[in-house]
Design a protein around this motif. Structure first.
Motif: not given
Length: 162
Positions: A142-144, A107, A102-104
């Motif tokens: 955070d996108t990780s 999420r 998901w996009d941050p």
């Protein structure tokens, strides 16, 4: 071979000394015991980072893709958390499938809903909600993906009890 003299036989009498045998107390391949116990003065190099990621107790609460409800498979893990929190402090992990991308912002919102569901479920089991502390969660930007084993990603670490 013709024309070449054979090497003289090596015997103790022709100046070559036989190798000395090791003392009877030394076993081949054995290591000597340390004179004093070895005491480590820091974390082991193969220990997981504590307080950053992962759960010290190994209890994992796994959510299915996009789900916020506490499912039937999670009930046993919630019972373990509740029982352990009555004995002292317990740390557990909130996980999801690694395919859940998901996009941050989405999420983060989904994680808040999941945390509320877990806090409600543990509150129903007698765990004071004031004792539930989120010790780690990804930053809102955070996108990780924080992998937590095969097919799973770590969403948060929570401490209960104490």
């Amino acid at each position: 071979m013709p024309g070449k003299a054979a090497a003289p036989a090596r015997t103790p009498g022709n100046g070559i000394k036989p190798a000395a045998a090791p003392p009877p107390s030394a076993a081949v391949g054995a290591y000597a015991a340390p004179a004093a116990p070895v005491i480590s003065r820091g974390p082991s190099l193969n220990m997981a980072e504590q307080g950053v990621r992962g759960a010290a107790s190994g209890i994992q609460l796994v959510f299915e893709f996009g789900d916020t409800a506490v499912g039937g498979g999670m009930q046993t893990a919630l019972d373990q958390v509740a029982a352990a929190s009555k004995q002292g402090v317990v740390t557990f992990s909130i996980l999801a499938r690694e395919t859940e991308l998901w996009d941050p912002a989405k999420r983060d919102a989904l994680l808040n809903q999941r945390l509320n569901a877990i806090m409600t479920a543990l509150g129903n089991r007698g765990v004071p909600t004031a004792s539930l502390i989120v010790t780690w969660r990804p930053d809102k930007a955070d996108t990780s993906i924080n992998r937590a084993g095969p097919g799973l990603q770590l969403l948060a670490s929570v401490k209960a009890g104490g």
